[in-house]
Design an enzyme around this catalytic site. Structure first.
Site, PDB file in Angstrom:
ATOM      1  N   GLY A 156       0.833  -1.209   0.000  1.00 11.14           N
ATOM      2  CA  GLY A 156       0.000   0.000   0.000  1.00 11.14           C
ATOM      3  C   GLY A 156       0.865   1.255   0.000  1.00 11.14           C
ATOM      4  N   TRP A 163       2.464   1.658  -3.391  1.00  5.12           N
ATOM      5  CA  TRP A 163       1.481   2.112  -4.365  1.00  5.12           C
ATOM      6  C   TRP A 163       1.477   3.640  -4.472  1.00  5.12           C
ATOM      7  CZ3 TRP A 163      -2.948   5.056  -3.079  1.00  5.12           C
ATOM      8  CH2 TRP A 163      -3.824   5.291  -4.135  1.00  5.12           C
ATOM      9  N   HIS A 164       1.770   4.311  -3.327  1.00  9.76           N
ATOM     10  CA  HIS A 164       1.701   5.768  -3.340  1.00  9.76           C
ATOM     11  C   HIS A 164       2.798   6.403  -4.175  1.00  9.76           C
ATOM     12  CE1 HIS A 164      -1.138   5.290  -0.016  1.00  9.76           C
ATOM     13  NE2 HIS A 164      -1.562   6.474  -0.374  1.00  9.76           N
ATOM     14  N   GLY A 165       3.908   5.727  -4.365  1.00 12.69           N
ATOM     15  CA  GLY A 165       4.921   6.368  -5.189  1.00 12.69           C
ATOM     16  C   GLY A 165       6.261   5.686  -5.133  1.00 12.69           C
ATOM     17  N   PHE A 185      -0.528  10.315  -7.303  1.00 11.58           N
ATOM     18  CA  PHE A 185      -0.547   8.864  -7.081  1.00 11.58           C
ATOM     19  C   PHE A 185      -1.363   8.183  -8.161  1.00 11.58           C
ATOM     20  CE2 PHE A 185      -0.409  10.534  -2.562  1.00 11.58           C
ATOM     21  CZ  PHE A 185       0.964  10.618  -2.579  1.00 11.58           C
TER      22      PHE A 185
END
Lengths: 489, 346
Positions: free
Chosen positions: A322, A325-327, A489
């Site tokens: 997770g 996933w943000h960057g 994102f």
């Protein structure tokens, strides 16, 4: 295009106006909304259309294949693999190249291009990649039927209100409502939609952007001598509020627009900073991502089945992914890892005898314990935000150090010492809390009902919406609007 | 939840009785107007407490701003004294040491393309170790850059050349606020003169903070309503040209008085390099510089001819390391060519 660009103020009335005209013609309405959504997404960056259309095509074909093939696992793996591979290419190429360059001492013009930020990630790619994955997995699990119509599927993926930053919708929440006979032909609740849109703009343009103006200089210089002695805590608290207002503001606008076009979408936030544990926080923060991670990652990884170690491993893996996933930054991994650790501690704490005793408290002690949990949870979340806001490890650590060690004379310096900002936030907090209490209060509801005031009430909501929208435009701090944080994102 | 306010209050809990169309409309209008007025009153109260930064800065000088300026008939504002100027730039001037140090020196002026971390001044310092690079490393208004040059030269600095770097976006400085709209306050603060609406609207706009904000945000309070920021690459209006000439003439006077050559450097922006805009700005600046008797350098060609143009820019349109290195190289070659021959120093 973004909701906060002037071009959107021209785009929306045209799209909505034409939709009002064609809404009873099913095919025309769908085609019009898809055309408008693709225009919205590709505006001034037409090449990104090739990315989203590839996703639409592959995900749609995979859905059909899943229905016909006996090799369902293979079809799913290929479909999900495509989504993840393309997502990883766009999001992680700079990180991979920079890490490799550091490791092997590469230098070249091309690397400099990537390093200096010339690498442009298609806006919202994570959101529509996740929407596609959710669809394929649901078809695989036979939760939904595969969509036969490619236009309908493309509209499900790319409908402009939710396209760039969610809410992340499941097929049952949106795709099924696009079918003939179910596609809305009138706005669902225009007054509520207008209020959500106005509140979203106010949250973004006034609250989030005012905080950004106040705190950005501190975070930009957090490791510099110019911020020596300054207390980081108010800045981190302000950042926590900034990201909440920024993201929930976007969601409000998206949900309000959804209502205008006849769709009601799920909430994404439910007073997250009143959470009493980190587990509770994730039930209240970015709720559609949380349930995506739960349903499509955590549960397939084992979920709550198995022993404590297995559960802890699943939790940690889910939160690390997770975070990633943000960057493309190790600091996002650390942010996810911290949340994973908090969740594991939270689970362990739930098994202790002390937790049981405290949970059995009543009266004032129970209330005190409740508020202490809120404070503890908020600070734990803020600690993790340090790694989210500052993508260089040394900056994050410097920020945390300034949380603890500071000089009382300089504690409140710079933007955190702006009384107008705190007044604004306090006024908004009081107004929101009062409105929440009132609208949830039965006597108030009964009084409104007795007044038989539907036109009055509707006028009141429209008046509040217009007023909030006017204030959003007038009280925004700068001449240039900051982009939504979650657009990256 | 408040988000449900419309749905909850105006939803199924309300029992509807038949109302005439007029009565419904009246109720609706009453609800709308009363709530709108209430929300705007709250906003007015808040705006009286604190103005948005962008608007407040136009009405009143920022409290943090130094009070070190005096009005100047030619370029709008100048420094009140060298002491004030020196204190304002103490950090960088202390680091530089004596101004009259006998060492080959370049004096660089410009916006963030020059002064920003990692940009022209830093790149020149890194690549030209034998040359002392003097740049004040802060953003100041365009006319004040000419005033800075005079302060430094009047107090002993003798660079072999001054590079006065300009990018098309610099015209915004005199485009939005003409030199005649600079208002130096008695306490030495640098501020703007405002344009107010004609009566009777003046009292409406000045009587309400929200109305004042709306007036400023509408762009009607600016000094030059015809200025269009999207056309900075084009030939500037005659009014903007006149303001630019005044600044260049001020520079030329400084150049002659202290016998230091000044080169006006016109740097192309990203749109120009990628062929999406013309070079009217550069062509006009060349004429204005020539008229003022200043040397002029147009570096458009090496940027337009560069092999991988994308690698010259970062997304915010500033130059990358490669772009800055190319710019330094052009300045070095220009300096070597001895273009001082075109500068008529007395």
């Amino acid at each position: 295009m973004s909701f906060v660009q002037v071009s959107f103020a021209i785009f929306l009335p045209i799209v909505f106006g034409v939709w009002l005209v064609v809404r009873r013609h099913y095919a025309m309405a769908g085609t019009w909304l898809l055309t408008a959504s693709l225009f919205f997404y590709g505006y001034r960056q037409w090449w990104v259309l090739s990315v989203i259309l590839s996703y639409c095509l592959v995900d749609w074909l995979t859905g059909l294949w899943l229905q016909r093939t006996q090799h369902r696992r293979l079809a799913l793996a290929l479909g999900v693999g495509f989504n993840l591979l393309v997502l990883c290419f766009w999001k992680y190429t700079p990180l991979v190249l920079q890490s490799a360059a550091t490791l092997f001492g590469w230098t070249s013009v091309q690397l400099e291009q990537v390093a200096s930020g010339n690498w442009i990630v298609p806006m919202g790619i994570s959101f529509y990649a996740f929407t596609g994955i959710a669809y394929m997995v649901d078809v695989y699990r036979r939760v939904v039927e595969p969509e036969i119509n490619p236009v309908r599927f493309a509209l499900f993926t790319s409908f402009f209100p939710h396209l760039v930053a969610g809410p992340i919708l499941r097929p049952a929440e949106f795709l099924t409502h696009l079918k003939p006979g179910q596609m809305p032909t009138k706005p669902l609740d225009p007054a509520e939609g207008a209020f959500l849109i106005a509140r979203g703009f106010f949250k973004k343009l006034v609250l989030a952007d005012s905080i950004a103006v106040a705190i950005d200089p501190f975070f930009a210089n957090v490791s510099e001598p110019s911020t020596a002695g300054v207390w980081a805590t108010p800045y981190i608290y302000l950042y926590a509020l900034q990201i909440y207002f920024d993201f929930s503001g976007y969601t409000d606008i998206a949900r309000g627009l959804g209502l205008w076009f006849g769709f009601r979408w799920p909430e994404n936030f439910n007073w997250p900073y009143l959470a009493t544990s980190v587990q509770d926080f994730w039930r209240r923060w970015h709720m559609t991502l949380s349930r995506f991670l739960r349903d499509y990652l955590y549960i397939p990884l084992g979920g709550n089945r198995g022993g404590p170690l297995r559960v802890a491993a699943a939790l940690m893996a889910t939160m690390l992914l997770g975070g990633l996933w943000h960057g493309a930054s190790w600091s996002f991994m650390l942010w996810g890892g911290l949340h994973g650790a908090f969740l594991i501690i939270n689970r362990w704490w739930g098994t202790t005898a002390l937790h049981g005793s405290l949970a059995a408290l009543t009266g004032a002690p129970a209330s005190a314990w409740h508020w202490l949990r809120i404070v503890l949870t908020f600070n734990a979340v803020c600690l993790a935000w340090c790694f989210f806001r500052l993508t260089h490890l040394q900056d994050s650590l410097a920020c945390i150090a300034k949380w603890i060690a500071f000089d009382w004379d300089k504690a409140f310096a710079g933007g955190s010492a702006d009384p107008a900002l705190w007044t604004l936030l306090a006024a908004y907090g009081v107004a929101t809390f009062a409105a929440r209490t009132m609208t949830n209060s039965e006597p108030v509801q009964a009084a409104v009902a007795r007044l038989d005031a539907r036109p009055l009430t509707s006028g009141t909501v429209w008046g509040a919406s217009l007023g909030l929208l006017a204030l959003a435009l007038l009280l925004a701090p700068g001449t240039q609007v900051q982009p939504f944080i979650y657009f990256q994102f | 939840m408040v988000s449900r306010i419309g749905g909850v209050i105006g939803g199924p809990i309300v029992t509807t009785v038949a109302l005439s169309g007029g009565a419904r409309l009246a109720q609706f209008a009453a609800g709308l107007l009363v709530t709108l007025a209430a929300v705007l009153l709250i906003g007015e109260a808040f705006a009286r407490l604190a103005l948005p930064k962008a608007v407040g800065g136009q009405l009143e000088p920022d409290a943090q701003q130094p009070r070190i300026y005096r009005p100047d008939p030619q370029i709008g504002a100048d420094f009140r004294s060298f002491d004030d100027f020196r204190k304002f730039n103490a950090a960088i001037l202390d680091k530089l040491g004596p101004l009259d140090l006998k060492k080959p020196t370049w004096l660089l002026f410009g916006n963030s393309f020059v002064q920003g971390p990692g940009h022209l001044a830093d790149t020149a310092e890194r690549t030209l170790p034998d040359t002392r690079i003097v740049a004040l490393r802060r953003f100041v208004e365009l006319p004040l850059r000419a005033a800075e040059a005079r302060q430094l030269l009047a107090n002993g600095l003798r660079p072999q050349r001054i590079f006065f770097v300009m990018v098309p976006i610099d015209t915004v400085q005199v485009g939005r606020r003409p030199l005649s709209f600079i208002d130096v306050r008695p306490d030495g603060a640098f501020a703007n003169r405002m344009r107010w609406p004609d009566p009777p609207w003046t009292s409406v706009v000045t009587g309400s903070r929200l109305a004042t904000i709306a007036w400023i945000r509408s762009g009607r309070a600016g000094g030059d309503l015809s200025f269009d920021i999207r056309r900075v690459s084009d030939v500037p209006s005659l009014r903007v040209q006149d303001d630019l000439s005044r600044i260049l003439n001020h520079l030329a006077e400084t150049s002659r008085r202290y016998r230091v050559p000044v080169t006006v450097v016109a740097v192309p922006n990203r749109d120009q390099v990628f062929g999406r805009a013309g070079f009217g700005f550069q062509d006009t600046l060349a004429q204005l510089s020539q008229r003022a008797g200043l040397d002029f350098l147009d570096v458009r060609q090496p940027f337009v001819d560069a092999s991988d143009k994308l690698s010259l820019f970062v997304p915010d349109w500033h130059f990358t390391g490669r772009g800055n290195a190319l710019l330094v190289q052009e300045l070095v070659e220009h300096d070597k060519r001895g273009v001082a021959k075109s500068v008529k120093l007395p």
